[in-house]
Structure formats: C-alpha cells, structure tokens
Design a protein around this motif. Structure first.
Motif, PDB file in Angstrom:
ATOM      1  N   ILE A  58      -5.573   2.056  -1.199  1.00 27.89           N
ATOM      2  CA  ILE A  58      -6.868   2.098  -1.942  1.00 27.89           C
ATOM      3  C   ILE A  58      -6.436   3.437  -2.630  1.00 27.89           C
TER       4      ILE A  58
ATOM      5  N   SER B 150      -4.067   2.584  -5.225  1.00 29.76           N
ATOM      6  CA  SER B 150      -4.423   1.776  -6.287  1.00 29.76           C
ATOM      7  C   SER B 150      -5.203   2.668  -7.188  1.00 29.76           C
TER       8      SER B 150
ATOM      9  N   SER C  66      -2.753  -6.404  -3.706  1.00 34.47           N
ATOM     10  CA  SER C  66      -2.419  -4.987  -4.229  1.00 34.47           C
ATOM     11  C   SER C  66      -2.648  -5.372  -5.857  1.00 34.47           C
TER      12      SER C  66
ATOM     13  N   LEU D 292      -6.436  -5.305  -6.397  1.00 36.37           N
ATOM     14  CA  LEU D 292      -6.953  -4.121  -6.239  1.00 36.37           C
ATOM     15  C   LEU D 292      -7.026  -3.196  -7.120  1.00 36.37           C
TER      16      LEU D 292
ATOM     17  N   ILE E  78     -10.049  -1.658  -9.060  1.00 39.79           N
ATOM     18  CA  ILE E  78     -10.301  -0.358  -9.081  1.00 39.79           C
ATOM     19  C   ILE E  78     -10.285   0.259 -10.687  1.00 39.79           C
TER      20      ILE E  78
END
Ligand SMILES: Nc1ncnc2c1ncn2[C@@H]1O[C@H](COP(=O)(O)OP(=O)(O)O)[C@@H](O)[C@H]1O
Ligand SMILES: [Mg+2]
Lengths: 394, 231
Positions: free
Chosen positions: A2, A5, A313, A316, A320
C-alpha cells in the motif's frame, strides 16, 4: 505494498499538476459548497437559538387584543402568579421617549414592568440593582438603563459611575439604579437605547400607556412545565375574558424555538444535499479523468504486468490514485472553506466557525466517492492483457 | 523446462486468418543458451511472448516446468513473470518517468521485498551492467545501449532462472551489442537458461543451439551454415 502504491499514485498526481488540479476541482468546489453552506447554516441556527434560549424556553408572552371594557389590572398579576406551573409574571408596556442629560439627547425604547421581568427575560445587570416591588407600589422615578444609554447620554464608560445619576425621560427626572450588561447575542430590539422603569411610573409619563395591562410575560417554574403552564394560563384568560379566545394571544417561546429549529434544520439538510450532489459530480469528473489516464497509460500498465505486477497491484495503484485525488481535493476544499469563512468574518463581522462534523462528513464522502468512481477505471487497468497493453500504440 | 507441443497462434484480421505460429514444437532444457532466428514477421516475437507468459497460445500445449500454462492462474502467471523470467525487449520498455534505479527496483517491489533487500539487489544489478553511477538518470537521459543495460539490470535484479531477450541488440550499435552479449554469456556460464532472438548471424552462432522460424514453422538448426541462410 500500500505504501508503494501510494508512492506511485503520488508520483503520477504530481507529474501532471495542472490536470490533477482540474480533476480535483469538482471535489474542491463540492467540499467548499458543503462545508461553507453547512457552517453558515449552523452558525445562523446557533445564533438564533442562543438568542431564544437566552430569553428562555420557559417563557410565555401574552398580548390582550380585546379587554371587553374590563382591562387587566396590575393587582391581577398576583392571580396569574398563583396559577399552577407559573413561577413568575410581569406586565410590560413599551413606548419611545426622549432620554436626555444636559446637551445629550437620544430617543430610547422605554419598557414599564415589574420586579420579575429581569429573571423572566434572562437579563443581566452590569451594575446596580433591578426594579423592586416597592418601586412599583410607590411608583418611584427610578430607571435601569442599558450600556449604550449610559455611554451616549450620561457620558460614562464605567457603568458604576452611572448609578445614582439623574436622567430625564421626556422631561421627567429619573434616578439611575442599574445598568444592564451588554448582550452578546443578537438583540431583538431595533433601538440600541433601552431603559426600564416601574410599570406604574410609566403610566404617569407616557400618554400611550394606561393602567390597563395589554401585554405581560410569565415564566414556568421549569422548561418542562411550559406546556402545562400555557394551558392553565389559557384557562384563566378564557374565564377572565368571557370565554373569547380571540381576546388574547399566548406566544410559547419553546414552540417558536422548535419551529425555528426545524426550519433551519430543513434548510441545512437541503443545502447539504445540493452540495453533496456537486460532490457527486466531482466524483464523476475523477472517474472520467481516471479512465482517460488508464487508456493513456496502457503501455505503462503493460510494462508493469510484463515484469510481474499482479492484477491486485495494478488495481491498488489506480484505486489509490483516485483516492489521493479525491482526498487531496477534499483537503484543498476544507482549506478553501476555512479561507472563505475567515473572509466572511473579515468583511461582514459574522463569525461562522467551521463545523467539525461537516468536515468529517465531507472527508468520508470524498473517500467513498474516490473509492466508488476509482473502482471501475482501476478494474479496467488491472484486467488488461499484458501483451495487448504492451503493444498499445497510444 | 520449456516444451511446446503443436502450439499455434492464430490472429483473425477481418475474414483472413493469420497463423503467426503453426504447430510449433520445441524443447529447451534448463541451462541452455538458445538463439532463435528467422526473417521479420516469421513469428519470433509471438513465440517469445508465449514463452514469457505475456501471451497465450490459441492451440496446443505449452509446458513450463512440467505444468501446462493454462493450469496456472492469473496470479501465478504474474508471479512467474516476476520471479522466474527476466524479459528483455527490443525497445527496452523502461518506464519513462522513473529513474534507472527505480526501474530496476520495480519488479522487486512487486515481490514485496523489503527496502534494504531491494537496495542490495538494485546495486548489484546496476553494477553488473556498469551503470550504478547513472542510477539517478531517467531513460531519456541515457543512450540506447545504456537503456538496454538498465533493462537487463531490471531482469537481473530478481535473479530469474530464465532470460528471454527479443532482439535485444536490434536497436544498438555493434560495440554495445557486443557488451550485451558478454553479459549474456556470463549469465549462461552461471547456470541460467537463455533464449535470444536475433537477426544477426554472428550473434546467433554464439549460442549453443539455434532454432529457426519460417512463416510460423519452427525447426532446429543443425549446422552453422544454415544460420546465414535463414538470416
Ligand atoms: N496482434 C496481432 N494481430 C494480428 N497479427 C499479428 C499480431 N501480432 C503479430 N501478428 C502477425 O503475426 C506474424 C508474426 O509476428 P511476429 O511474431 O511479431 O514476427 P517477428 O517477431 O518474427 O518479426 C506477423 O505476420 C504479424 O503481422
Ligand atoms: Mg519481433
């Protein structure tokens, strides 16, 4: 992951500042609309309800419109006081007189009343004392003035110095016995000069005021008893005025406060709703740009997938990115709202504090919008076949 | 480690059917250095993309380490691309907004490797291709040869066992191409499997074995003179 990302998303937002800003503009405007409108509405509500609650929500005010040739006497106030649930009562008569001292002269609103008035209306004294029952019985020429009158007619800044001075009301000499504290809430009267004298004393100096009482205020012992107090008072007034309920009118302050409250609440919800719609439109703007961005960056997605980025991935990263856009927009919107509220304060002197509740709501809403409108583009990016994405010509 | 059984790749363009690969059979063992040759449009890249799990065959079976490729899930395929395969493209395919360092680091990030581990791997890989001092440069600030070396470093960083290079020297001058080949030889000597597509007969001959493709048909090359014939 995270964290990474977030870094990628941030890099992408930063690398195209103008576009990112334009994308966020919808959210920024939506958040500003929401926060500013709701803060103003809440500020207005609290100043109105403050004004009402400073008067008291245990207040009943009565106006007699038809006295049936048999006006209410001052002595009958004691009968009102004896009624169940009623703790205080005071007659009121208002007129405008000239208050003067030496060279200074101003038109002031004079209220004739009795001892209970101070507590019923929730007024505060800065110095001296209020009108006593003995003042009313002996109709003495004593007066309680407000700060403006003390300053502009008596010419004293320190309220203590006003006590004992003589002031002339339409040429009649009155001794100042008290000065009211300045009211911090919005004043309900139009004149800034106010004075209070014993009811009996006002009858003598003002031709418009007679010994027949045309209006009075009373207070119930507690806020809960207000409705019970209203009905006993109504029963008494009906008996007194030949069962004619058009002869008088009772105003219940708590009813007014409730009505005002619900009107303002409805308005707040409506304004909030309109602002929320503009936030939604901002969210669609984010989705639009994210879709363009996903198409533009097809090759990038292809490269990332070729070196082993999983669907999760990629998803995300874009999700994000949408969240960063919407939350950054929200942050800028909140900052903008703060500036606008400050500006309103500087220009108009109305201080509307930013409502923390609506900031929380705006943030939550932006988060949900970022998530909701970021999901589709992010999925689209994640689902791309690596080879097709890699060979995308742009 | 790589087995193709009657693999075909069919593209439909309008009504016509293009067989980019036509019943291709091949077998590449672990630790081999294989070159693939063939004229332009013969299906070399198509074959390589299937081997590299970037694309899937229309017909036939591709066994990677004994397992048919269609038995892998999308997530497993991503993992294979990430850990087992180092892909080197003709046009480098670096991310233009990232520095050399960040480009090499990226596959390690997708491995969820810690920052310290990544740093070691990136340094090792960039040193190997002699570009550690250029780590802060973006692709546009590097020459073609340097970009391709960054791309090789990116493939090296994850320590894959299989290197797939699709005409890696195609866009480079001879001297830079030579340097790249030296790297491939080193990799081969340290036990890696290498599959290299090339147009260059000399380069193809450096491999221990050559496979040729003509119009989607795959055959083994048995003697060196055949290479020059094909190319
Ligand atoms: N995405 C595609 N759609 C249609 N035809 C394709 C596609 N990719 C490749 N081809 C065709 O497949 C054949 C083989 O292409 P390719 O594998 O790229 O050849 P090489 O790498 O040997 O030059 C060519 O005829 C090409 O036109
Ligand atoms: Mg090719």
């Amino acid at each position: 992951m995270i964290g990474q990302s977030f870094k990628m998303a941030w890099a992408s937002v930063i690398s195209n500042k103008m576009r990112s800003f334009l994308t966020m503009l919808g959210i920024i405007i939506g958040v500003i609309a929401l926060v500013v409108l709701v803060s103003i509405a809440n500020g207005a509500t609290s100043s109105v309800t403050d004004a009402i609650s400073s008067i008291g929500t245990n207040l009943l005010s009565v106006t007699i419109t038809d006295d049936k040739e048999n006006p209410l006497r001052l002595s009958e106030m004691d009968e009102v006081l004896d009624l169940d649930h009623i703790a205080m009562a005071a007659p009121t008569a208002q007129t405008s007189l000239t208050a003067s001292k030496g060279e200074n002269s101003e038109s002031a609103q004079i209220t004739g009343t009795t001892a209970d008035y101070l507590s019923i209306e929730g007024l505060n004294l800065a110095s001296g004392r209020w009108i006593r029952s003995s003042d009313v019985e002996n109709n003495t020429n004593v007066v309680v003035i407000n700060g403006d009158l003390a300053a502009d007619v008596l010419g004293v800044r320190n309220t203590e110095q006003a006590i004992g001075q003589t002031i002339s009301l339409n040429g009649n000499h009155y001794t100042v016995i008290g000065v009211l504290a300045d009211d911090e809430t919005i004043s309900m009267s139009f004149s800034s000069y106010e004075a209070y004298v014993p009811y009996t004393s006002l009858i003598r100096i003002a031709s418009s005021v007679s010994s027949g009482i045309t209006s009075f205020v009373c207070a119930s012992a507690s806020d809960d008893e207000i409705d019970a107090a209203e009905s006993t008072l109504k029963a008494w007034l009906l008996k007194r005025f030949d069962n004619d309920d058009d002869a008088f009118e009772i105003t219940n302050m708590s009813t007014i406060a409730d009505t005002l409250d619900s009107v303002v609440n409805t308005m707040t919800i409506m304004l909030g709703g309109i602002a929320a719609i503009s936030l939604l439109v901002g969210g669609i703007g984010i989705m639009n740009i994210m879709l363009v961005s996903v198409t533009e960056r097809t090759k990038e997605i292809g490269i990332r997938k070729a070196i082993g980025a999983g669907e999760g991935s990629i998803m995300l990263q874009f999700l994000i990115e949408a969240l960063v856009l919407s939350l950054l927009g929200c942050l800028l919107g909140v900052a903008g709202s703060w500036l606008i509220l400050r500006l309103i304060y500087l220009i108009s002197d109305f201080n509307f504090p930013m409502d923390p509740g609506v900031v929380v709501v705006a943030t939550a809403f932006s988060l949900i919008i970022g998530l909701l409108f970021g999901l589709y583009p992010a999925r689209k990016a994640a689902r791309k076949e690596p080879i097709d994405a890699l060979h995308y010509a742009g | 480690m790589i087995i193709f059984r009657d693999v075909s790749k069919i593209y439909h363009i309008g009504d016509t059917e293009v067989r980019a690969l036509d019943h291709a059979n091949m077998h590449i063992r672990k630790g081999e250095f294989v070159s693939i040759i063939g004229p332009s449009g013969s299906g070399k890249s198509t074959l390589m993309n299937i081997v590299g799990c970037l694309d899937q065959a229309s017909e036939g079976t591709y066994l990677l380490d004994g397992q048919a490729i269609e038995d892998y899930s999308n997530r497993e395929l991503a993992k294979i691309r990430n850990r087992k395969i180092g892909f080197i493209f003709q046009d480098f395919n670096l991310l233009p907004k990232l520095t050399a360092y960040e480009n090499v680091e990226l596959p390690l990030i997708y491995q969820r490797m810690g920052k310290k581990g990544r740093q070691e791997r990136v340094e090792e890989a960039l040193n190997r291709v002699g570009l550690w001092d250029r780590r802060k440069h973006r692709p546009t600030e590097l020459s073609g040869g340097q970009q391709q070396r960054v791309a090789i470093a990116r493939a090296l960083a994850t320590h894959p066992s299989l290197f797939l290079a699709d005409e890696p020297t195609g866009n480079l001058d001879q001297k830079t191409g030579r340097e790249l080949m030296d790297i491939f030889h080193e990799l081969h000597e340290s036990g890696n499997t290498i599959v290299l597509i090339t147009h260059d007969a000399h380069i193809a001959a450096e491999a221990s074995r050559s496979i040729k493709i003509l119009d989607g048909h795959v055959t083994d090359v048995n003697d060196a003179s055949e290479i020059t014939e094909v190319v």
